[in-house]
Write an enzyme that holds these catalytic residues in place. Structure first.
Site, PDB file in Angstrom:
ATOM      1  N   HIS A  17       0.841  -1.213   0.000  1.00  0.00           N
ATOM      2  CA  HIS A  17       0.000   0.000   0.000  1.00  0.00           C
ATOM      3  C   HIS A  17       0.871   1.256   0.000  1.00  0.00           C
ATOM      4  O   HIS A  17       0.588   2.214  -0.714  1.00  0.00           O
ATOM      5  CB  HIS A  17      -0.893   0.041   1.248  1.00  0.00           C
ATOM      6  CG  HIS A  17      -1.913  -1.058   1.334  1.00  0.00           C
ATOM      7  ND1 HIS A  17      -1.990  -1.917   2.409  1.00  0.00           N
ATOM      8  CD2 HIS A  17      -2.916  -1.431   0.499  1.00  0.00           C
ATOM      9  CE1 HIS A  17      -2.992  -2.761   2.236  1.00  0.00           C
ATOM     10  NE2 HIS A  17      -3.569  -2.499   1.081  1.00  0.00           N
ATOM     11  N   ARG A  95      -1.489  -5.844  -8.278  1.00  0.00           N
ATOM     12  CA  ARG A  95      -0.361  -6.727  -7.981  1.00  0.00           C
ATOM     13  C   ARG A  95      -0.132  -7.702  -9.116  1.00  0.00           C
ATOM     14  O   ARG A  95       0.964  -7.913  -9.575  1.00  0.00           O
ATOM     15  CB  ARG A  95      -0.638  -7.523  -6.696  1.00  0.00           C
ATOM     16  CG  ARG A  95      -0.484  -6.710  -5.456  1.00  0.00           C
ATOM     17  CD  ARG A  95      -1.143  -7.381  -4.286  1.00  0.00           C
ATOM     18  NE  ARG A  95      -2.592  -7.288  -4.407  1.00  0.00           N
ATOM     19  CZ  ARG A  95      -3.424  -7.476  -3.412  1.00  0.00           C
ATOM     20  NH1 ARG A  95      -2.959  -7.826  -2.224  1.00  0.00           N
ATOM     21  NH2 ARG A  95      -4.707  -7.355  -3.586  1.00  0.00           N
ATOM     22  N   SER A 133      -2.721  -7.924   2.863  1.00  0.00           N
ATOM     23  CA  SER A 133      -3.010  -7.788   4.295  1.00  0.00           C
ATOM     24  C   SER A 133      -3.414  -9.145   4.883  1.00  0.00           C
ATOM     25  O   SER A 133      -3.036  -9.484   6.005  1.00  0.00           O
ATOM     26  CB  SER A 133      -4.143  -6.781   4.515  1.00  0.00           C
ATOM     27  OG  SER A 133      -3.795  -5.532   3.987  1.00  0.00           O
TER      28      SER A 133
HETATM   29  P1  ADP Z   1      -9.786  -3.670  -0.552  1.00  0.00           P
HETATM   30  O1  ADP Z   1     -10.490  -4.438   0.510  1.00  0.00           O
HETATM   31  O2  ADP Z   1     -10.505  -2.457  -1.035  1.00  0.00           O
HETATM   32  O3  ADP Z   1      -9.209  -4.500  -1.680  1.00  0.00           O
HETATM   33  P2  ADP Z   1      -7.077  -3.450   0.413  1.00  0.00           P
HETATM   34  O4  ADP Z   1      -6.602  -2.671   1.579  1.00  0.00           O
HETATM   35  O5  ADP Z   1      -6.857  -4.928   0.451  1.00  0.00           O
HETATM   36  O6  ADP Z   1      -8.570  -3.047   0.236  1.00  0.00           O
HETATM   37  O7  ADP Z   1      -6.412  -2.904  -0.914  1.00  0.00           O
HETATM   38  C1  ADP Z   1      -6.579  -1.578  -1.340  1.00  0.00           C
HETATM   39  C2  ADP Z   1      -5.955  -1.415  -2.711  1.00  0.00           C
HETATM   40  O8  ADP Z   1      -4.551  -1.625  -2.616  1.00  0.00           O
HETATM   41  C3  ADP Z   1      -6.435  -2.377  -3.774  1.00  0.00           C
HETATM   42  O9  ADP Z   1      -6.445  -1.700  -5.019  1.00  0.00           O
HETATM   43  C4  ADP Z   1      -5.393  -3.459  -3.784  1.00  0.00           C
HETATM   44  O10 ADP Z   1      -5.316  -4.097  -5.051  1.00  0.00           O
HETATM   45  C5  ADP Z   1      -4.159  -2.632  -3.516  1.00  0.00           C
HETATM   46  N1  ADP Z   1      -3.099  -3.415  -2.898  1.00  0.00           N
HETATM   47  C6  ADP Z   1      -3.134  -4.186  -1.812  1.00  0.00           C
HETATM   48  N2  ADP Z   1      -1.936  -4.759  -1.549  1.00  0.00           N
HETATM   49  C7  ADP Z   1      -1.116  -4.313  -2.531  1.00  0.00           C
HETATM   50  C8  ADP Z   1       0.245  -4.556  -2.871  1.00  0.00           C
HETATM   51  N3  ADP Z   1       1.006  -5.401  -2.177  1.00  0.00           N
HETATM   52  N4  ADP Z   1       0.733  -3.921  -3.949  1.00  0.00           N
HETATM   53  C9  ADP Z   1      -0.051  -3.109  -4.690  1.00  0.00           C
HETATM   54  N5  ADP Z   1      -1.316  -2.848  -4.439  1.00  0.00           N
HETATM   55  C10 ADP Z   1      -1.859  -3.442  -3.386  1.00  0.00           C
END
Ligand code: ADP
Length: 160
Positions: A17, A95, A133
């Protein structure tokens, strides 16, 4: 001013993130990181803990650019939040191909709801592309070392 919203669960925030936020502040003058209250998910950390971790991580890792990043908790539609803060863009991270289908559906849905708000994707650095996460929580639950995956404050919260 180019303003973007980066919505997500951030349960908890990871280096993946943070990498997306780091890229977004290069393109946008202001970035609102918005912690989504999702009724379908039961988070490990409550809203305030997630917000606190994000704030700590931003000041630790973003330096002076952290001044251009706002944080908030929101429930409801992302596009409503975007309108409220006058953001013209939604930022999401990609990702792998596996993220694409869901993200494409969301982007089209949001454009239907708010044609004036566009979705922008950032590809994370390769070293964070495996991070989620969910995975981090799983590893921490079984006593694994997550210090390379999340900011220090989050690692402390996960193990403490
Ligand atoms: P959600 O429940 O909305 O998917 P997340 O917190 O899991 O929320 O993810 C928020 C955003 O960040 C999403 O677009 C997800 O694809 C992106 N994201 C999560 N982890 C990564 C990562 N390791 N690298 C790039 N983007 C990520």
């Amino acid at each position: 001013m180019r303003v973007a919203v980066y919505p997500g669960s951030f349960d908890p925030i990871t280096h993946g993130h943070l990498d997306v936020i780091r890229r977004a502040v290069v393109v946008f003058e202001r970035v609102h990181v918005a912690v989504l209250v999702n009724p379908r998910k039961s988070p490990l950390f409550d809203d305030e803990q997630r917000l606190g971790s994000i704030r700590e991580a931003l000041s630790e890792t973003l330096g002076e650019a952290a001044g251009r990043v706002e944080t908030a908790v929101f429930d409801g539609l992302t596009v409503d939040f975007a309108r409220r803060v006058q953001a013209g863009f939604i930022v999401r991270g990609l990702r792998a191909v596996s993220d694409f289908e869901f993200e494409l559906q969301m982007a089209h849905t949001n454009r239907k709801l708010a044609p004036e708000v566009d979705t922008v994707f950032f590809m994370t650095a390769l070293e964070y592309s495996y991070l989620s996460s969910t995975l981090v929580k799983e590893i921490a639950r079984f006593g694994g070392d997550v210090s390379a995956m999340v900011p220090a404050a989050v690692a402390r919260r996960l193990t403490g």
